[in-house]
Design a protein around this motif. Structure first.
Motif, short mmCIF file in Angstrom:
data_model
loop_
_atom_site.label_atom_id
_atom_site.label_comp_id
_atom_site.label_asym_id
_atom_site.label_seq_id
_atom_site.Cartn_x
_atom_site.Cartn_y
_atom_site.Cartn_z
N ALA A 1 0.84 -1.20 0.00
CA ALA A 1 0.00 0.00 0.00
C ALA A 1 0.87 1.25 0.00
O ALA A 1 0.58 2.22 -0.72
N LEU A 2 1.93 1.23 0.76
CA LEU A 2 2.84 2.37 0.80
C LEU A 2 3.56 2.55 -0.53
O LEU A 2 3.79 3.68 -0.98
N ALA A 3 3.90 1.42 -1.18
CA ALA A 3 4.58 1.49 -2.49
C ALA A 3 3.65 2.11 -3.53
O ALA A 3 4.08 2.94 -4.35
N VAL A 4 2.38 1.71 -3.53
CA VAL A 4 1.40 2.27 -4.47
C VAL A 4 1.21 3.75 -4.20
O VAL A 4 1.18 4.57 -5.12
N ARG A 5 1.10 4.10 -2.92
CA ARG A 5 0.91 5.50 -2.56
C ARG A 5 2.12 6.34 -2.99
O ARG A 5 1.97 7.45 -3.49
N THR A 6 3.32 5.80 -2.79
CA THR A 6 4.53 6.52 -3.19
C THR A 6 4.57 6.72 -4.70
O THR A 6 4.91 7.80 -5.20
N LEU A 7 4.20 5.67 -5.45
CA LEU A 7 4.19 5.76 -6.91
C LEU A 7 3.21 6.83 -7.39
O LEU A 7 3.55 7.71 -8.18
N LEU A 8 1.97 6.76 -6.91
CA LEU A 8 0.94 7.69 -7.38
C LEU A 8 1.13 9.10 -6.83
O LEU A 8 0.58 10.06 -7.37
N GLY A 9 1.91 9.23 -5.77
CA GLY A 9 2.18 10.54 -5.21
C GLY A 9 3.46 11.17 -5.74
O GLY A 9 3.81 12.29 -5.37
N HIS A 10 4.15 10.46 -6.63
CA HIS A 10 5.45 10.92 -7.12
C HIS A 10 5.30 12.06 -8.13
O HIS A 10 4.37 12.07 -8.94
N ARG A 11 6.23 13.00 -8.06
CA ARG A 11 6.30 14.08 -9.05
C ARG A 11 7.61 13.98 -9.81
O ARG A 11 8.66 13.69 -9.25
N LEU A 12 7.54 14.25 -11.10
CA LEU A 12 8.71 14.22 -11.96
C LEU A 12 9.58 15.45 -11.72
O LEU A 12 9.11 16.45 -11.17
N PRO A 13 10.84 15.40 -12.13
CA PRO A 13 11.73 16.56 -11.96
C PRO A 13 11.22 17.80 -12.68
O PRO A 13 10.42 17.70 -13.62
N LEU A 14 11.71 18.95 -12.26
CA LEU A 14 11.29 20.21 -12.87
C LEU A 14 11.94 20.41 -14.24
O LEU A 14 11.33 20.96 -15.15
N GLU A 15 13.17 19.95 -14.38
CA GLU A 15 13.89 20.10 -15.65
C GLU A 15 13.24 19.21 -16.70
O GLU A 15 13.06 18.02 -16.52
N ALA A 16 12.86 19.79 -17.84
CA ALA A 16 11.99 19.13 -18.82
C ALA A 16 12.56 17.81 -19.33
O ALA A 16 11.83 16.80 -19.40
N GLN A 17 13.83 17.77 -19.70
CA GLN A 17 14.40 16.55 -20.27
C GLN A 17 14.50 15.44 -19.23
O GLN A 17 14.23 14.28 -19.52
N LYS A 18 14.88 15.79 -18.02
CA LYS A 18 14.95 14.80 -16.94
C LYS A 18 13.55 14.26 -16.63
O LYS A 18 13.38 13.07 -16.36
N ALA A 19 12.57 15.15 -16.67
CA ALA A 19 11.18 14.73 -16.40
C ALA A 19 10.71 13.73 -17.44
O ALA A 19 10.12 12.68 -17.11
N LYS A 20 10.96 14.02 -18.71
CA LYS A 20 10.53 13.12 -19.78
C LYS A 20 11.25 11.77 -19.68
O LYS A 20 10.64 10.71 -19.86
N SER A 21 12.54 11.80 -19.37
CA SER A 21 13.32 10.56 -19.25
C SER A 21 12.78 9.69 -18.12
O SER A 21 12.62 8.47 -18.28
N GLU A 22 12.49 10.31 -16.98
CA GLU A 22 11.97 9.54 -15.85
C GLU A 22 10.57 9.02 -16.15
O GLU A 22 10.22 7.89 -15.77
N TRP A 23 9.76 9.82 -16.82
CA TRP A 23 8.42 9.38 -17.20
C TRP A 23 8.47 8.13 -18.05
O TRP A 23 7.72 7.17 -17.81
N TYR A 24 9.35 8.09 -19.03
CA TYR A 24 9.46 6.91 -19.89
C TYR A 24 9.87 5.68 -19.09
O TYR A 24 9.39 4.57 -19.33
N ALA A 25 10.77 5.87 -18.12
CA ALA A 25 11.18 4.74 -17.27
C ALA A 25 10.00 4.21 -16.46
O ALA A 25 9.85 2.99 -16.27
N ILE A 26 9.15 5.11 -16.01
CA ILE A 26 7.98 4.70 -15.23
C ILE A 26 6.95 4.00 -16.11
O ILE A 26 6.46 2.91 -15.80
N VAL A 27 6.62 4.61 -17.24
CA VAL A 27 5.57 4.06 -18.10
C VAL A 27 6.01 2.74 -18.73
O VAL A 27 5.17 1.88 -19.03
N GLU A 28 7.31 2.55 -18.91
CA GLU A 28 7.81 1.29 -19.45
C GLU A 28 8.00 0.22 -18.38
O GLU A 28 8.34 -0.93 -18.70
#
Length: 435
Positions: free
Chosen positions: A100-127
Motif C-alpha cells: 500500500a505504501l509502495a502504491v501510494r509513493t508511486l501515485l504521489g510521485h512528481r517528476l523533476p522540474l527540468e523538462a528533459q529529466k522529467a521526460k526521461s523519468e516518465w518513460y522509465a515509469i511508463v515502461e
C-alpha cells in the motif's frame, strides 16, 4: 485491458465476501457521517486524524484548478481538473502494508522540474523499469501501468500540442488516463479509490461530475473580472514550477472579491458565465449526513466554487445538523482584512447566490448555513463576536493550534478532531433527549 477487469473483480469480491469487510462495515455504521467542503491542500493535514473519528466522510472538491501539472493536462487533453481529487484520494489511501505504501509513493510521485529529466523519468515509469515499481504486485502494476500507457497514447495523439512533463504528477496522469478511457470522472475516481484502497464508506466527490473543462472566474467589487482559479489565488508567470501557496507569497487583491462563478472556456467577461449542475451524489449526501463542514483553505477558490451551485444552499439551509466553519488561521490573497464575520458573509452570499442571477437567489440568514465556528488559538483572523451574534452565530470554539513556517497558524489536528467529536456527541445527546 484484461488486467483492469481482473483487478476490479478481485477487489469487489474481497470487499463483499470477507468477514473482515463485514466487521469494518458494521463498525463504520456507528460512526458519524460528515460532508466536507474543501480544497486539495489545507484540509489534507487533518485527514489522517479525522479517519480516527470516522471514515463516513464525503469529501466534496472543486474541479476548476488550473495550476501546475493539472493545467498542462487540461491544456493538452481537456477535461476537468483532477489535482485536488487526486490529492485527497492519496491522503485517504491505505498505508497499512508495504505494498500500500509502495502504491501510494508511486501515485504521489512528481517528476523533476527540468523538462528533459522529467521526460526521461516518465518513460522509465511508463515502461515499467523505474524503481518506483518495487513492492507493487503484478495485478496493481498491470492496472496502474495500463492507464499510464493509455495516458501516454492520448498525449502522443495530440501531436499538435507538445506536452510538458515537468513537475508532473504520476497520480494525475493515471487519473487522466482512467477518465478518458472510461469517459467518466466518477469511474476514474472509483478506480483510483480501489487502486489506493480508500475505505469503502469514504467518498471523494467532484462537486460537478463532468468530462468538460471548467473555468472559474471572479468578479471584484470594483468590477474587475479575473479568469482562472490560479490567477485569482496564486498567480504565476506561466511556468511549471511548484506553486508557492504560503500566505505571504503573493500580494493581496486590489479589491475584495464580490463573487466567484463559472465561465465558458473561451470567455473573458460576465457574458460568458455558465451554470453547471451540481453532482447529484453531493446533493444526496447533503440530505443525510450528520454534519456539514466548511473547511479551512482558500475561501473563494476552494470552498465557494462548491457552494454557488443550484441546490447546495437549499439543502444546507433545510438541515438542523451541526454546520461548522473551520476558520483559517492566517490571511491570504483572497481574504486580506477579513474578520470571522466576513468569512460567514462570503459563504452565505455564495450559498444564497446573492450576486448572481436574481431569479436563482436565496435569502436565507447566515445561521441557517453556519451554526458553529472553530477558531485556531492565536490565529490572525479577528473574531468579531458582536458581528457574529448579529448574524445569529453564538457558538464559537477556540481550538489549540500549531505554527507552520509556510502556512502560518494552523489547527492542531488532534485538538480539532477532538473538538469536532465533542460537538457531534453533544448534538447527538440533545437529539436523543428531544431538546
Amino acid at each position: 485491458m484484461a488486467p483492469v477487469n481482473s483487478f476490479l473483480n478481485n477487489s469487489a469480491h474481497h470487499c463483499s465476501g470477507s468477514s473482515a469487510s463485514t466487521t469494518t462495515t458494521n463498525c463504520a455504521s456507528n460512526q458519524p457521517s460528515l460532508l466536507v467542503f474543501s480544497g486539495g491542500t489545507a484540509f489534507n493535514g487533518v485527514v489522517e486524524e479525522l479517519k480516527k473519528l470516522t471514515t463516513h466522510v464525503a469529501h466534496v472538491l472543486p474541479v476548476s484548478d488550473d495550476g501546475g501539472s493539472t493545467a498542462e493536462i487540461v491544456r493538452v487533453l481537456g477535461g476537468p481538473a483532477v489535482g485536488d481529487i487526486r490529492s485527497r484520494c492519496l491522503r485517504l489511501s491505505d498505508q497499512s502494508t508495504s505494498e500500500a505504501l509502495a502504491v501510494r509513493t508511486l501515485l504521489g510521485h512528481r517528476l523533476p522540474l527540468e523538462a528533459q529529466k522529467a521526460k526521461s523519468e516518465w518513460y522509465a515509469i511508463v515502461e515499467g523499469n523505474h524503481s518506483l515499481w518495487i513492492g507493487v504486485s503484478k495485478p496493481y502494476r498491470e492496472t496502474i501501468r495500463a492507464f499510464l500507457v493509455y495516458f501516454q497514447d492520448q498525449v502522443l495523439r495530440r501531436s499538435e500540442e507538445s506536452f510538458c512533463f515537468s513537475n508532473g504528477s504520476i497520480g494525475n496522469f493515471f487519473f487522466a488516463g482512467a477518465r478518458i478511457f472510461f469517459r467518466s470522472l466518477d469511474a476514474a475516481i472509483f478506480l483510483f479509490s480501489r487502486v489506493s484502497d480508500i475505505p469503502s464508506e469514504s467518498r471523494v466527490l467532484p462537486v460537478i461530475s463532468t468530462n468538460d473543462r471548467l473555468t472559474l472566474g471572479c468578479e471584484l467589487l470594483d468590477g474587475t473580472i479575473i479568469r482562472g482559479q490560479n490567477e485569482i489565488s496564486h498567480p504565476t508567470d506561466g511556468t511549471m514550477e511548484p506553486i508557492n501557496k504560503s500566505n505571504s507569497s503573493v500580494l493581496a487583491l486590489h479589491s475584495r472579491i464580490k463573487r466567484v462563478f463559472y465561465m465558458s472556456s473561451e470567455g473573458n467577461n460576465l457574458l460568458h458565465e455558465v451554470f453547471p449542475t451540481a453532482n447529484p451524489t453531493v446533493l444526496e449526501q447533503l440530505r443525510s449526513v450528520d454534519g456539514v463542514i466548511f473547511a479551512m483553505g482558500s475561501l473563494f477558490t476552494s470552498i465557494c466554487p462548491s457552494l454557488v451551485l443550484l441546490g447546495i444552499g437549499e439543502i444546507i439551509s433545510s438541515r438542523t445538523c451541526p454546520k461548522v466553519l473551520f476558520l483559517n488561521g492566517s490571511h491570504d490573497r483572497e481574504t486580506s482584512g477579513f474578520t470571522a464575520s466576513c468569512f460567514v458573509t462570503a459563504i452565505t452570499d455564495a450559498l444564497n447566490r446573492s450576486n448572481g442571477d436574481p431569479r436563482n437567489c436565496l435569502k436565507n440568514p447566515p445561521n441557517e448555513y453556519i451554526n458553529t465556528i472553530f477558531v485556531p488559538k492565536g490565529g490572525q483572523i479577528p473574531v468579531d463576536v458582536d458581528c457574529l451574534a448579529a448574524q445569529g452565530i453564538f457558538h464559537v470554539i477556540t481550538v489549540d493550534s500549531v505554527h507552520d513556517s509556510k502556512g502560518g497558524i494552523l489547527f492542531d489536528p488532534k485538538s480539532l478532531i477532538q473538538a469536532l467529536a465533542n460537538l457531534l456527541t453533544g448534538c447527538k445527546r440533545k437529539n436523543v433527549a428531544g431538546i
